[in-house]
Design a protein around this motif. Sequence first.
Motif, short mmCIF file in Angstrom:
data_model
loop_
_atom_site.label_atom_id
_atom_site.label_comp_id
_atom_site.label_asym_id
_atom_site.label_seq_id
_atom_site.Cartn_x
_atom_site.Cartn_y
_atom_site.Cartn_z
N UNK A 144 0.80 -1.22 0.00
CA UNK A 144 0.00 0.00 0.00
C UNK A 144 0.82 1.27 0.00
N UNK A 145 2.09 1.17 0.41
CA UNK A 145 2.94 2.37 0.50
C UNK A 145 3.52 2.80 -0.83
N UNK A 146 3.37 1.98 -1.86
CA UNK A 146 3.98 2.30 -3.15
C UNK A 146 3.24 3.44 -3.84
N UNK A 147 4.01 4.45 -4.23
CA UNK A 147 3.44 5.62 -4.91
C UNK A 147 3.82 5.55 -6.38
N UNK A 148 2.86 5.33 -7.27
CA UNK A 148 3.17 5.22 -8.70
C UNK A 148 3.97 6.42 -9.19
N UNK A 149 5.05 6.14 -9.91
CA UNK A 149 5.89 7.21 -10.44
C UNK A 149 6.94 7.70 -9.47
N UNK A 150 6.88 7.22 -8.20
CA UNK A 150 7.85 7.64 -7.19
C UNK A 150 8.36 6.41 -6.44
N UNK A 151 9.13 5.57 -7.13
CA UNK A 151 9.56 4.29 -6.54
C UNK A 151 10.43 4.44 -5.29
N UNK A 152 11.09 5.58 -5.12
CA UNK A 152 11.96 5.77 -3.96
C UNK A 152 11.32 6.64 -2.88
N UNK A 153 10.02 6.85 -2.99
CA UNK A 153 9.32 7.68 -2.00
C UNK A 153 8.06 6.98 -1.50
N UNK A 154 8.21 5.83 -0.85
CA UNK A 154 7.02 5.14 -0.31
C UNK A 154 6.34 5.97 0.76
N UNK A 155 5.04 5.80 0.89
CA UNK A 155 4.25 6.55 1.86
C UNK A 155 3.69 5.62 2.93
N UNK A 156 4.18 5.77 4.17
CA UNK A 156 3.68 4.94 5.26
C UNK A 156 2.21 5.25 5.55
N UNK A 157 1.81 6.51 5.40
CA UNK A 157 0.41 6.88 5.62
C UNK A 157 -0.50 6.17 4.62
#
Length: 372
Positions: A144-157
Amino acid sequence: MVRIAWAPLRRRWPALAAVVAVLVAAGVVAMIGLTGDRPETPTVTGATAAAPTASPSSAAPTTPPPGASLTGPLNLLLVGVDTRVSQPGWEPHGDAVLVLHVPKGLDRAYLFSLPRDLLVDIPAFAKAGYRGGRTKLTHAMSYGSRVPGKPKQPSAAQGYELLRSTVSGYTGLRIDAGAVITFGGFDKLVDTLGGVDLYVDQRVVSQHRRPDGTHRDLRPGGGGYVGPQMVYEKGDRHLNGWQALDYARQRYVTGGDYTRQRHQQQLVKALVSKILDEDLARQPDRVEQVVAALGDTLIYAGGPRIVDIAYALGGMSPDRFTAVGLPGAGVGRGSGYQGEQLTQVGRKFLTELRAGRAEAYLAAHPELRVRN
């Protein structure tokens, strides 16, 4: 083999533990949703975002106390994560997943853990581009933390959102609020309360810390750590922040991850008991100060405001706070190991909990109660 899933700061800001212990969730990263509205998507705020709340001394005589509108039932989710911020792109995993159920009337509470390797159905989650599937619970946070287009910026929220949906689907409980806290945040949590008193129920040798609290070095080439190890001997102990966290995160012990869950529950229960004994949760100004001080080590996903939840539950007697260990067993063996599943007794507890019959069920199954 059937195993029991026993899941689980300085005095100036003692209600810090109320934030996490009362939300029991998660185990675990920035403050979210301090308004009274329930956000559909958690948004991260920093230390300056804590909303001002009138103190009892400045409020008009007719002003109701914080949390007066909360009557229950409440289901709170606490998640503990290791974000490994030193590794770019590291996806947070749900290493500790705890649920606090407070029945209507808010006069008692039940805390239980779900194994990190519990096999569950994780629903599709468009925000992360996840199509859904059946796998281990811990992966719900990372997927769920994966942000499409930002592979090195996962979101814990964002990862929490998918984990919350997964836990709700598995338990059948509506999750009203929750929190995610990192290992560093938990250190701060315990230290702000002045440490915690625990009964160490078995000898535990740390994989991660030296006796002086420094981190052990990684073995060259991988495969573990090297150097002196911190040892927690059996008996009554007073632990500071790093010691409490280190003790509660060890799973290479007798009983494995189920023992670790038990130690986590004992730690949370000890913090809650301290808060309730000293009436610390009913000091809204301190709760808000602590929330601001935690900054980006805690994510609050609400739901009701933290001050409202802390105050509403602050009158609960410590002996009405029950930690419950859910029996589980492995699925598959050796290289074919797939994960964990709760036994019929464990699954039945969730059914009885939803029906309001948890106390009767525990009377029939006293072995499920976690002892201090």
